[in-house]
Each structure stands twice: as structure tokens, then as C-alpha cells.
Design a protein around this motif. Structure first.
Motif, PDB file in Angstrom:
ATOM      1  N   ARG A  94      -3.458 -14.351  -4.126  1.00 32.21           N
ATOM      2  CA  ARG A  94      -3.323 -12.966  -4.950  1.00 32.21           C
ATOM      3  C   ARG A  94      -4.168 -12.026  -4.011  1.00 32.21           C
ATOM      4  O   ARG A  94      -3.818 -10.550  -3.816  1.00 32.21           O
ATOM      5  CB  ARG A  94      -4.203 -13.075  -5.985  1.00 32.21           C
ATOM      6  CG  ARG A  94      -4.258 -11.823  -7.107  1.00 32.21           C
ATOM      7  CD  ARG A  94      -5.013 -11.701  -8.275  1.00 32.21           C
ATOM      8  NE  ARG A  94      -5.254 -12.693  -8.849  1.00 32.21           N
ATOM      9  CZ  ARG A  94      -6.204 -13.402  -9.659  1.00 32.21           C
ATOM     10  NH1 ARG A  94      -7.195 -12.363  -9.761  1.00 32.21           N
ATOM     11  NH2 ARG A  94      -6.100 -14.233 -10.238  1.00 32.21           N
ATOM     12  N   ASP A 114      -1.559 -10.823  -1.338  1.00 29.07           N
ATOM     13  CA  ASP A 114      -0.541 -10.308  -1.794  1.00 29.07           C
ATOM     14  C   ASP A 114      -1.014  -8.600  -2.037  1.00 29.07           C
ATOM     15  O   ASP A 114      -0.217  -7.756  -1.956  1.00 29.07           O
ATOM     16  CB  ASP A 114       0.010 -10.976  -2.965  1.00 29.07           C
ATOM     17  CG  ASP A 114       0.712 -12.071  -2.938  1.00 29.07           C
ATOM     18  OD1 ASP A 114       1.080 -12.387  -1.969  1.00 29.07           O
ATOM     19  OD2 ASP A 114       0.839 -12.954  -3.964  1.00 29.07           O
ATOM     20  N   LEU A 115      -2.136  -8.597  -2.537  1.00 24.93           N
ATOM     21  CA  LEU A 115      -2.600  -7.465  -2.909  1.00 24.93           C
ATOM     22  C   LEU A 115      -3.276  -6.320  -1.778  1.00 24.93           C
ATOM     23  O   LEU A 115      -3.713  -5.426  -2.115  1.00 24.93           O
ATOM     24  CB  LEU A 115      -3.677  -7.241  -4.194  1.00 24.93           C
ATOM     25  CG  LEU A 115      -3.091  -7.708  -5.313  1.00 24.93           C
ATOM     26  CD1 LEU A 115      -4.331  -7.840  -6.234  1.00 24.93           C
ATOM     27  CD2 LEU A 115      -2.237  -6.824  -6.164  1.00 24.93           C
ATOM     28  N   TYR A 116      -3.500  -7.067  -0.523  1.00 24.61           N
ATOM     29  CA  TYR A 116      -4.226  -6.411   0.395  1.00 24.61           C
ATOM     30  C   TYR A 116      -3.488  -5.177   0.918  1.00 24.61           C
ATOM     31  O   TYR A 116      -4.210  -4.355   1.382  1.00 24.61           O
ATOM     32  CB  TYR A 116      -4.336  -7.642   1.408  1.00 24.61           C
ATOM     33  CG  TYR A 116      -5.205  -7.076   2.758  1.00 24.61           C
ATOM     34  CD1 TYR A 116      -6.482  -6.787   2.386  1.00 24.61           C
ATOM     35  CD2 TYR A 116      -4.853  -6.281   3.768  1.00 24.61           C
ATOM     36  CE1 TYR A 116      -7.572  -6.346   3.354  1.00 24.61           C
ATOM     37  CE2 TYR A 116      -5.647  -5.850   5.140  1.00 24.61           C
ATOM     38  CZ  TYR A 116      -6.938  -5.815   4.834  1.00 24.61           C
ATOM     39  OH  TYR A 116      -7.939  -5.395   5.634  1.00 24.61           O
ATOM     40  N   PRO A 117      -2.210  -5.287   1.177  1.00 21.57           N
ATOM     41  CA  PRO A 117      -1.264  -4.157   1.450  1.00 21.57           C
ATOM     42  C   PRO A 117      -1.894  -2.654   0.623  1.00 21.57           C
ATOM     43  O   PRO A 117      -1.972  -1.496   1.033  1.00 21.57           O
ATOM     44  CB  PRO A 117      -0.018  -4.353   1.406  1.00 21.57           C
ATOM     45  CG  PRO A 117      -0.083  -5.743   1.781  1.00 21.57           C
ATOM     46  CD  PRO A 117      -1.151  -6.422   0.771  1.00 21.57           C
ATOM     47  N   THR A 118      -1.904  -2.990  -0.832  1.00 24.53           N
ATOM     48  CA  THR A 118      -2.162  -1.997  -1.567  1.00 24.53           C
ATOM     49  C   THR A 118      -3.420  -1.517  -1.374  1.00 24.53           C
ATOM     50  O   THR A 118      -3.907  -0.422  -1.285  1.00 24.53           O
ATOM     51  CB  THR A 118      -2.097  -2.279  -3.099  1.00 24.53           C
ATOM     52  OG1 THR A 118      -0.741  -2.775  -3.232  1.00 24.53           O
ATOM     53  CG2 THR A 118      -2.460  -1.276  -4.002  1.00 24.53           C
ATOM     54  N   MET A 119      -4.534  -2.316  -0.967  1.00 21.91           N
ATOM     55  CA  MET A 119      -6.115  -2.128  -0.948  1.00 21.91           C
ATOM     56  C   MET A 119      -6.267  -1.271   0.363  1.00 21.91           C
ATOM     57  O   MET A 119      -7.088  -0.481   0.518  1.00 21.91           O
ATOM     58  CB  MET A 119      -6.989  -3.264  -1.056  1.00 21.91           C
ATOM     59  CG  MET A 119      -7.001  -4.250  -2.343  1.00 21.91           C
ATOM     60  SD  MET A 119      -8.065  -5.398  -2.137  1.00 21.91           S
ATOM     61  CE  MET A 119      -7.236  -6.731  -1.389  1.00 21.91           C
ATOM     62  N   GLN A 120      -5.285  -1.545   1.371  1.00 27.19           N
ATOM     63  CA  GLN A 120      -5.494  -0.811   2.378  1.00 27.19           C
ATOM     64  C   GLN A 120      -5.380   0.677   2.302  1.00 27.19           C
ATOM     65  O   GLN A 120      -5.912   1.384   2.956  1.00 27.19           O
ATOM     66  CB  GLN A 120      -4.646  -1.507   3.451  1.00 27.19           C
ATOM     67  CG  GLN A 120      -4.849  -2.692   4.389  1.00 27.19           C
ATOM     68  CD  GLN A 120      -4.096  -2.936   5.248  1.00 27.19           C
ATOM     69  OE1 GLN A 120      -2.653  -3.267   4.982  1.00 27.19           O
ATOM     70  NE2 GLN A 120      -4.394  -3.267   6.542  1.00 27.19           N
ATOM     71  N   GLN A 121      -4.599   1.010   1.423  1.00 29.14           N
ATOM     72  CA  GLN A 121      -4.342   2.240   1.107  1.00 29.14           C
ATOM     73  C   GLN A 121      -5.701   2.950   0.426  1.00 29.14           C
ATOM     74  O   GLN A 121      -5.722   4.325   0.353  1.00 29.14           O
ATOM     75  CB  GLN A 121      -3.188   2.432   0.233  1.00 29.14           C
ATOM     76  CG  GLN A 121      -1.834   1.915   0.624  1.00 29.14           C
ATOM     77  CD  GLN A 121      -0.947   1.926  -0.429  1.00 29.14           C
ATOM     78  OE1 GLN A 121      -0.716   2.546  -1.331  1.00 29.14           O
ATOM     79  NE2 GLN A 121       0.367   1.281  -0.012  1.00 29.14           N
ATOM     80  N   HIS A 122      -6.609   2.284   0.078  1.00 33.54           N
ATOM     81  CA  HIS A 122      -7.918   3.008  -0.575  1.00 33.54           C
ATOM     82  C   HIS A 122      -8.955   2.472   0.362  1.00 33.54           C
ATOM     83  O   HIS A 122      -9.943   1.612  -0.111  1.00 33.54           O
ATOM     84  CB  HIS A 122      -8.083   2.284  -1.886  1.00 33.54           C
ATOM     85  CG  HIS A 122      -6.850   2.608  -2.839  1.00 33.54           C
ATOM     86  ND1 HIS A 122      -6.750   3.777  -3.568  1.00 33.54           N
ATOM     87  CD2 HIS A 122      -5.720   1.910  -3.154  1.00 33.54           C
ATOM     88  CE1 HIS A 122      -5.532   3.902  -4.146  1.00 33.54           C
ATOM     89  NE2 HIS A 122      -4.950   2.599  -4.153  1.00 33.54           N
ATOM     90  N   THR A 167      -8.761  -2.923  -9.844  1.00 35.85           N
ATOM     91  CA  THR A 167      -7.421  -2.867  -9.543  1.00 35.85           C
ATOM     92  C   THR A 167      -6.559  -3.686 -10.460  1.00 35.85           C
ATOM     93  O   THR A 167      -6.753  -4.872 -10.763  1.00 35.85           O
ATOM     94  CB  THR A 167      -6.964  -2.930  -8.070  1.00 35.85           C
ATOM     95  OG1 THR A 167      -8.009  -2.593  -7.197  1.00 35.85           O
ATOM     96  CG2 THR A 167      -5.684  -2.791  -7.793  1.00 35.85           C
TER      97      THR A 167
END
Length: 251
Positions: free
Chosen positions: A211, A214-222, A251
Motif C-alpha cells: 500500500r 502504491d500511494l508513494y507517488p501521491t505522497m510525493q506531491q505533498h 490520507t
């Protein structure tokens, strides 16, 4: 009728004397051989071991120093050198995993050493080999950086297996594990090579790690560079602690 001469007793007496003489000669001959054998054994018992041949693939052990110690301790009488004592001495040395010792005629002691193959540092003080066995050796002698594993006594194999599984999963996505903790309550926590902490809990450890991937690309935006800890112990979603704010955002 003519009488036959009585020759049989004379022949028997001659054969008996010859047999006795042969028997006596045989006794003397075997006594001489025994005496020579005793002298030979005594000579061999005083024959010294003049050299030690040391074999092995040495990465952490100092082979010349070890060979010198073997020369000093055990070179001497060929028959009096106790192979078991040599093996016991070697097993007391750091980095030694297995040893084989034998005498090679006429004056050589042959020693084959297999080194420990460290896979991780255990509880910051000991080492774990690739079979999950704990051993003691100076950490400053390590030839390469190793992951650091922490856990209760007796969980070494579990920690090593979990590290291996985590590392295989994360390497596919260019992450690397630096430290792994197994708490007294058997919850997992790990630190990545960039210092980011991941809280994984007790259950579904690898699914929670997936998980995160999978979510790391989204976290990179923050503000990915400011992330200090990611808590994945929720059934859905994650919680992130940032270095700058010291607050958690879910998140």
C-alpha cells in the motif's frame, strides 16, 4: 626272510630337531622385528610438526595472524597434537563458522576454515549469518554495510526472513531497507535508506508495505522530502508525519 633296517626313529628325531630349530629361529626373528618396530614408533613419536597449511576464503579473518598463532600453539610432536583441541581453539576465534583439521604425514597440520557470512547486524551488538544464526564478531571489521535488525531473543530467523521479503518488494520500486524492528508485541517497523520510517503493525505486513508503494507517488506531491514517518496500521489510508510540522495528516 631279511629284516628291514630301523631308520624311522632316526628320521623322526632329525625332523623334530629341525622343527625346534626353525621355531626358535622364527621367535628370534619376530623378536628382532618387534624391537625394530618399537624403535621406529619411538622415533616417529618424537617427529615434530614443522608446518601448518591453512586454507579458506578469508574476508574478515587475518589469515597470516591466524596461521602464526597455530604455529606457536600446536607445532610440535606429530602424535601428541590433538586435532579436537585445534578445532576447539579455532571455534573460539571470531568469524569462524566451520573447521576441518587433519594431520598429513610426515610433518604437516592441515587446517580448512569456513568463515561466517554475515547477513545483518542484530540488536546493534551481534551479527546474523545467512542461515539466521547469531554470532559474535567485531562490527568494525565488517567489509560492507549491512542492514540492522532489532527484535526479542529467539526471533532472529523471523526478522531475517521478514527483512528479505521486504527488501525484495521494495527493491522493485527503487527503495532500500536500512533497519527493521520487531517489537515485544510482534509489530513491525522499518526504516528506509533515506531515513523514512514505516509503521506496519502485526498483521498483513507485506500488504501494508505494498500500500505504501502504491500511494508513494501521491505522497510525493505533498512534500515527500519532508516526510519523517508513514503509519500504515490503518485498515484504509495512511497517516504521515512531516519533519517540519511534527503533525500527522491522514490520507
Amino acid at each position: 626272510m631279511t629284516a628291514q633296517p630301523a631308520v624311522q626313529p632316526t628320521q623322526s628325531r632329525a625332523a623334530f630337531i629341525s622343527g625346534v630349530a626353525f621355531f626358535g629361529f622364527s621367535l628370534l626373528f619376530f623378536a628382532y622385528l618387534s624391537w625394530q618396530l618399537v624403535n621406529w614408533v619411538q622415533d616417529q613419536q618424537s617427529a615434530p610438526i614443522s608446518q601448518v597449511k591453512l586454507y579458506g576464503n578469508f574476508q574478515h579473518l587475518d589469515a597470516p595472524v591466524l596461521q602464526q598463532r597455530l604455529q606457536q600453539e600446536y607445532v610440535g610432536n606429530f602424535f601428541s597434537v590433538n586435532v579436537d583441541q585445534v578445532q576447539q581453539f579455532l571455534h573460539q576465534q571470531h568469524w569462524v563458522y566451520q573447521v576441518a583439521v587433519r594431520k598429513q604425514w610426515p610433518d604437516t597440520l592441515v587446517v580448512v576454515v569456513t568463515e561466517q557470512q554475515p547477513a545483518a547486524i542484530w540488536n546493534a551488538e551481534q551479527l546474523i549469518n545467512k542461515k539466521g544464526e547469531v554470532f559474535n564478531a567485531p562490527l568494525e571489521q565488517l567489509q560492507a554495510a549491512l542492514p540492522i535488525l532489532h527484535g526479542p531473543v529467539g526471533t532472529e530467523q523471523d526478522a531475517l526472513n521478514m527483512f528479505s521479503n521486504m527488501q525484495q518488494l521494495l527493491q522493485l520500486h527503487d527503495f532500500s531497507v536500512r533497519k527493521v524492528w520487531l517489537t515485544e508485541r510482534f509489530a513491525w517497523r522499518l526504516e528506509l535508506s533515506d531515513g523514512l520510517l514505516l509503521q506496519l503493525g502485526r498483521d498483513d505486513t507485506l500488504k501494508r508495505l505494498q500500500r505504501f508503494v502504491d500511494l508513494y507517488p501521491t505522497m510525493q506531491q505533498h512534500n515527500a522530502a519532508g516526510m519523517a514517518e508513514v503509519d500504515l496500521r490503518y485498515d484504509t489510508g495512511i497517516a504521515v508525519r512531516y519533519v517540519t510540522t511534527e503533525t500527522k495528516r491522514k490520507t
